[in-house]
Design a protein around this motif. Structure first.
Motif, PDB file in Angstrom:
ATOM      1  N   SER A   1     -20.005 -15.087  28.780  1.00  0.00           N
ATOM      2  CA  SER A   1     -18.674 -14.773  28.239  1.00  0.00           C
ATOM      3  C   SER A   1     -18.797 -14.154  26.851  1.00  0.00           C
ATOM      4  O   SER A   1     -19.778 -14.370  26.138  1.00  0.00           O
ATOM      5  CB  SER A   1     -17.819 -16.044  28.146  1.00  0.00           C
TER       6      SER A   1
ATOM      7  N   ASN B   1     -17.259 -10.679  24.120  1.00  0.00           N
ATOM      8  CA  ASN B   1     -16.569  -9.388  24.045  1.00  0.00           C
ATOM      9  C   ASN B   1     -17.521  -8.256  23.698  1.00  0.00           C
ATOM     10  O   ASN B   1     -17.099  -7.206  23.219  1.00  0.00           O
ATOM     11  CB  ASN B   1     -15.420  -9.458  23.018  1.00  0.00           C
TER      12      ASN B   1
ATOM     13  N   SER C   1     -13.524 -13.438  28.252  1.00  0.00           N
ATOM     14  CA  SER C   1     -13.621 -13.788  26.835  1.00  0.00           C
ATOM     15  C   SER C   1     -14.020 -15.257  26.683  1.00  0.00           C
ATOM     16  O   SER C   1     -13.886 -16.056  27.611  1.00  0.00           O
ATOM     17  CB  SER C   1     -12.277 -13.556  26.139  1.00  0.00           C
ATOM     18  N   GLN C   2     -14.481 -15.608  25.507  1.00  0.00           N
ATOM     19  CA  GLN C   2     -14.869 -16.990  25.217  1.00  0.00           C
ATOM     20  C   GLN C   2     -13.664 -17.925  25.251  1.00  0.00           C
ATOM     21  O   GLN C   2     -13.815 -19.129  25.456  1.00  0.00           O
ATOM     22  CB  GLN C   2     -15.530 -17.074  23.833  1.00  0.00           C
TER      23      GLN C   2
END
Length: 258
Positions: A65, A67, A99-100
Motif C-alpha cells: 500500500s 502512493n 492508499s495506506q
C-alpha cells in the motif's frame, strides 16, 4: 578481487534488469471527486487499439500500500512480464495501488498482542479504495479494445480479500478469478457462486488463517458450483510464490470466457 567485481556487476545488472522490466508498466492515475487511484498498466507487446484484449486486474497485499505507484508491483509484477507468457498471450494487466489509509475489503481488523483478527462484513458500503477501483473499472472496461467476455481479477492477502469483495460487487463482470491467502464472510459467497474461482492458501498461515479460504471453498461446494482449492501444507502467509509458480494458473484463468 576479479571474481568479486564480476559478482557485483551481475548483481547490479540484475537490479537494472528488474527495474527495466517493471518500467514496462505505464504509470497512470484515475481521479474522481478529488480522490486519486494510482495504477500501473502493462499493454501487450504489439498493442493495437483496433483489436480486443483480455484484461487482468491484480490487487496487491497490505505491504504494498502507499502512493508511490511502484510498490504494488513487488509481488506479481514479474509474473506477467515473463517472456514466454507475453509472447504467447496478448493481455492488458492492471495493478491499482491502495492508499495506506484505506483497504481493499470491507473488513474489521483488531490487533491483540501483535496478532491481527479479521471480521469480514456481509454487505456494507465499499471502502474508499474499493470505490475508486469500481469507478475506474466501470470506465476503463468500456474501452473498445477491452474484450468484455474476458475480464479477470486476482490478488493476494489484502488483495485476495479484495478479490472476493469486487466479485460480490460486480459478479457479472469477471470471467474468472483467483485469490491467494484471502478471506470473506461466507454469507457473501452466493453472490459470486457462478464465477470460476481458484483459491490458494498456506496451511501454516498465521496472519490470515486458511480457515477463511476453506470456508469459501466449502460454501461454494454447498451452493453446487465448486471452486478450485490449493492448500500448501508447509507454507506460511507467503503462499503467493507457490501460487505464481503453478504452471496452470494463468492458462486456466485465461481459458475462461463469459
Amino acid at each position: 578481487m576479479k571474481k568479486t567485481a564480476i559478482l557485483l556487476q551481475l548483481f547490479f545488472l540484475s537490479i537494472t534488469t528488474f527495474a527495466q522490466d517493471l518500467s514496462l508498466y505505464k504509470k497512470e492515475e484515475f481521479v474522481s471527486q478529488g480522490d486519486t487511484l494510482k495504477y500501473r498498466i502493462l499493454y501487450p507487446k504489439n498493442f493495437d487499439a483496433s483489436k480486443q484484449y483480455p484484461v487482468i486486474l491484480f490487487l496487491h497485499g497490505r505491504g504494498e500500500s502507499g502512493n508511490d505507484n511502484q510498490k504494488q508491483l513487488a509481488n506479481g509484477g514479474k509474473l506477467f512480464l515473463n517472456d514466454n507468457f507475453r509472447n504467447s498471450n496478448e493481455v492488458i494487466t492492471i495493478f491499482p495501488q491502495c492508499s495506506q489509509t484505506s483497504y481493499w475489503a470491507n473488513v474489521d481488523i483488531d490487533t491483540v498482542n501483535n496478532k491481527r483478527f479479521f471480521t469480514f462484513v456481509k454487505g456494507g458500503e465499499p471502502t474508499k479504495a474499493m470505490s475508486l477501483v469500481l469507478q475506474f473499472t466501470d470506465q476503463y472496461f468500456k474501452h473498445s479494445y477491452v474484450d468484455p467476455s474476458r475480464i479477470y481479477v486476482g490478488g493476494l492477502s489484502m488483495g485476495g480479500m479484495g478479490t472476493f469483495e469486487i466479485l460480490r460487487r460486480k459478479p457479472k463482470t469477471f470471467a474468472a478469478a483467483f485469490a491467494i491467502c484471502g478471506g470473506d464472510n461466507v454469507k457473501n459467497v452466493k453472490k459470486y457462486k457462478d464465477v470460476p474461482l481458484w483459491i490458494f492458501h498456506g496451511g501454516l498461515d498465521d496472519v490470515v488463517t486458511p480457515q477463511f479460504s476453506y470456508g469459501i471453498y466449502r460454501e461454494r461446494k454447498k451452493l453446487g458450483n465448486d471452486a478450485k482449492f490449493t492448500l500448501y501444507l508447509k507454507a506460511n502467509h507467503n503462499s503467493w510464490d507457490s501460487a505464481f509458480a503453478e504452471p496452470e494458473l494463468l492458462p486456466w484463468l485465461l481459458s475462461n470466457k463469459k
